[in-house]
Structures are given as C-alpha cells and as structure tokens.
Design an enzyme around this catalytic site. Sequence first.
Site, PDB file in Angstrom:
ATOM      1  N   ASP A 122      18.830  37.585  -7.975  1.00 41.82           N
ATOM      2  CA  ASP A 122      19.933  37.056  -6.869  1.00 41.82           C
ATOM      3  C   ASP A 122      20.489  38.285  -6.441  1.00 41.82           C
ATOM      4  O   ASP A 122      21.303  38.159  -5.355  1.00 41.82           O
ATOM      5  CB  ASP A 122      20.991  36.188  -7.541  1.00 41.82           C
ATOM      6  CG  ASP A 122      20.373  34.841  -8.331  1.00 41.82           C
ATOM      7  OD1 ASP A 122      19.363  34.570  -7.983  1.00 41.82           O
ATOM      8  OD2 ASP A 122      21.186  34.280  -9.092  1.00 41.82           O
ATOM      9  N   ARG A 145      21.617  31.824  -5.877  1.00 45.02           N
ATOM     10  CA  ARG A 145      22.761  31.200  -6.339  1.00 45.02           C
ATOM     11  C   ARG A 145      23.861  31.151  -5.199  1.00 45.02           C
ATOM     12  O   ARG A 145      23.647  31.028  -4.191  1.00 45.02           O
ATOM     13  CB  ARG A 145      23.390  31.628  -7.662  1.00 45.02           C
ATOM     14  CG  ARG A 145      23.586  30.784  -8.737  1.00 45.02           C
ATOM     15  CD  ARG A 145      24.453  31.553  -9.761  1.00 45.02           C
ATOM     16  NE  ARG A 145      23.233  31.616 -10.751  1.00 45.02           N
ATOM     17  CZ  ARG A 145      22.955  30.679 -11.635  1.00 45.02           C
ATOM     18  NH1 ARG A 145      23.212  29.277 -11.518  1.00 45.02           N
ATOM     19  NH2 ARG A 145      21.953  31.231 -12.575  1.00 45.02           N
ATOM     20  N   GLY A 160      18.311  33.769 -16.525  1.00 48.12           N
ATOM     21  CA  GLY A 160      16.892  33.310 -15.992  1.00 48.12           C
ATOM     22  C   GLY A 160      16.108  34.678 -16.084  1.00 48.12           C
ATOM     23  O   GLY A 160      16.522  35.842 -15.935  1.00 48.12           O
TER      24      GLY A 160
HETATM   25  O1  F6P Z   1      20.114  33.404 -11.479  1.00 46.89           O
HETATM   26  C1  F6P Z   1      18.819  33.293 -11.238  1.00 46.89           C
HETATM   27  C2  F6P Z   1      18.437  31.820 -10.852  1.00 46.89           C
HETATM   28  O2  F6P Z   1      17.082  31.818 -10.448  1.00 46.89           O
HETATM   29  C3  F6P Z   1      19.126  31.499  -9.500  1.00 46.89           C
HETATM   30  O3  F6P Z   1      18.637  31.976  -8.456  1.00 46.89           O
HETATM   31  C4  F6P Z   1      18.936  30.114  -9.798  1.00 46.89           C
HETATM   32  O4  F6P Z   1      20.023  29.059  -8.981  1.00 46.89           O
HETATM   33  C5  F6P Z   1      19.018  29.707 -11.048  1.00 46.89           C
HETATM   34  O5  F6P Z   1      18.684  30.999 -11.855  1.00 46.89           O
HETATM   35  C6  F6P Z   1      17.973  28.639 -11.386  1.00 46.89           C
HETATM   36  O6  F6P Z   1      17.961  28.522 -12.964  1.00 46.89           O
HETATM   37  P1  F6P Z   1      17.031  27.627 -13.935  1.00 46.89           P
HETATM   38  O7  F6P Z   1      16.092  28.489 -14.530  1.00 46.89           O
HETATM   39  O8  F6P Z   1      18.192  27.064 -14.806  1.00 46.89           O
HETATM   40  O9  F6P Z   1      16.558  26.708 -12.933  1.00 46.89           O
END
Ligand code: F6P
Length: 371
Positions: A152, A196, A18
């Site tokens: 996170d 997370r 991410g």
């Molecule tokens: O790890 C970063 C994060 O933003 C987490 O906080 C969250 O659970 C996840 O990525 C969300 O991922 P995506 O971009 O797939 O929605």
Amino acid sequence: MSSHPSRIKKIAICTGGGDAPGLNAVIRAATLAAHNRGWEVYGIRDGYNGLLLPEQYEDGGLIPLTRDRVRGITHLGGTILGTTNRGNPLRYPIQGFDGTIQEVDRTDELLRHIQLHGFDALISIGGDGSMEIANALSKKGLWVVGVPKTIDNDLAETVITFGFDTAASFATECLDRLHTTAASHSRVMVVEVMGRYAGWIALESGISGSADIILIPEIPYDLDKVAAKILERDQLGRKFCIVMVSEGARPKGGEVSVVSHEIGRLERLGGVGEKIAAALGELTGKETRLVVLGHLLRGGSPTTFDRLIAQRFGAAAVRAIDEGQRGVMVALDPPTVRYVPLDAATSRMKTVPLDSDVILTARDLGICLGD
Ligand code: F6P
C-alpha cells in the site's frame, strides 16, 4: 565490524500483516548481516503466534535462521516465516466461556517469552499495524527495530515501503493487457486494486499503464463526471476506456465499500469496483467489465527495486541494532537509508498529497480523477 561485539548474541525476526514481495529478501539480508557479526538469529512463525501459541507448531514456533535456511530466497514472494493479520498482541481476540469474543492485551506475555528465549533484540518487518505493536513493545523495554513493508506504501516517514514497486509494476502490466481487449471490444474496463485508504497503487500504475480515469481514496469521486469523460472519449472516436479504482475510493459524500468487520482486525475493503462498473454501464450505455486484481498484487517475485531496497532495509536494521538504536524504523530517504523513531512512523498514514506532482501529472495528461 561491530563496535560492541559482545553485547548482542541472539536476535529474533518476525513478519506481520499482509505479505508483500521482498519479505524473504529482508529476512535473508538481516540474517546474513547478523551472522557476519557473530549473532544467532531466529524467525518467529506467523507474526507473534510462534511465541504466543508455541504448542501449535511442531518446531515450537521458532525457526533457526542459519545461512543455509535463507539460501536462495531473495527472489521468492511470501515469507518463509509465515504471517498473519489476525494475531495483534495488543488486541488479541479471545473467545470467552459465553462464546463472545473479547480483545485482550497479550504484550506482557509476549515480552516474557522473548526474555525466556534470550533474545536481545527484535526486527519486526511489517506495515502500520506491525509498527504500532513494535512501538508498544519498545515502550515496554524491548529492543526493537522496524522494517517498513506494505504494497500500500502508506507508512509515514519513509519515501517508499518494499513490496509497493512489485505490486504497482504488476498492476501496470495488467493495464497493458487490458488495453488491447478493451479497445478490441470498445468496452469500459474497470480495474480494482488494493491499497487500503491510500491511492498510491492506483495512481502510479494508472498513470504508468495509461488509464483514462483513476479513482483514489484521497479524491472522492462523482460518477456523473466519470461517465461524462467516457462519453467524451466516445465522441472523439476512442470507444474504450480504462477506469482504475482503488479499493478505498468512495463517492462524494459517501462511504468506503467494506466487505466485513471482524473483531481483532482492520475492516476488509472491497466491492467498490463492482458498484462503479454497474453504475457506469447504466450511465453510459456502454458494455462494461470488471477486473479485481486483489491478492495477485501481493504475489510474485519482487522487482529489482524491491529486492534491493528490501536487502538495504534488512542490513540497515542489523546495523541499527549494532549501533545501539532502539525504537526506530529503517526508512528510505534517498540516497540513504536512515532511522526514524517508531513514534513518528506510527503517527499518521501516508496518503497521496493532493498537491503532489504525481497528481498534477495525472491532471496535465488529461486523466480524469473523478472530481
Ligand atoms: O495492507 C495490504 C493489503 O493487501 C491491503 O491492500 C488490503 O486491503 C488488505 O491487505 C487485504 O487483507 P487480507 O489479506 O486480509 O485480504
């Protein structure tokens, strides 16, 4: 500047997982530090997809990172290279003839591409997943240095990851805004934030933004206790309440709230705020509203702290290569940045220690942690 001026000629940089504010600042710092040593620098598009799926890109999947290309990007959110949390080369999802999806290890193929392009070393900027890939590539012989990124803040062996400060600062600002509307309407405002399985964002922005209740994954919650806290405030004349909830929070004896499971990626968390808001409305009889900050936490311009630490990390990654360090991740160990083995950085998740002074501070302030 370099102790081994002729050894390194060309390096690659990739951003994975991410996005987080500060990625571009790392890219710029690493690029300038490398150019100042006479090295060529290339950015791989979308994680490793630029190398694994070059035919999908007009430019072949690689961006020459010249001084001009990285000019004026320090303050920009996102990543100029693109990123993905789907193309993990260790478990790459491939659709078979029968339509079923299977996970395939494509790291050997990736290493061949890296060799073909003549990259001497790779700087991998990412979170736990990216560091796991970097470690596997390192064990297969690639010269890799990792840079810890994630809002996170759950990567081990570094005091902080870049991106966290910007996300937590934004969440704090949101709590300030929500206080006035919550107070005006005498409402319960439930605010769900990302993070997370670690409660850093909820806890640190919750304390900073004066939340009354903070629910984090590390402390399973009891909704009766949370409702009692709201009613106790009510009786004291404080008719509103701010409840900060981490997306990974779970009830005592219960499970985390998952939106979806997909092959080739981590489970997507979400929905806990909605459940908590509905239950608290029932239990307290108070009007309750939910705000999910979600991906807003990943956007925007990095704070001064994140810009600085991102640039310190980017420059340190190049110094690490210059000094012959392999299979390491740069890490903040105040007042310095040091190199830690990728093995150690990937050995565990950094969650909030229950005896940490931040938790003690929350309890001393009378914040309910749901237990
Ligand atoms: O790890 C970063 C994060 O933003 C987490 O906080 C969250 O659970 C996840 O990525 C969300 O991922 P995506 O971009 O797939 O929605």
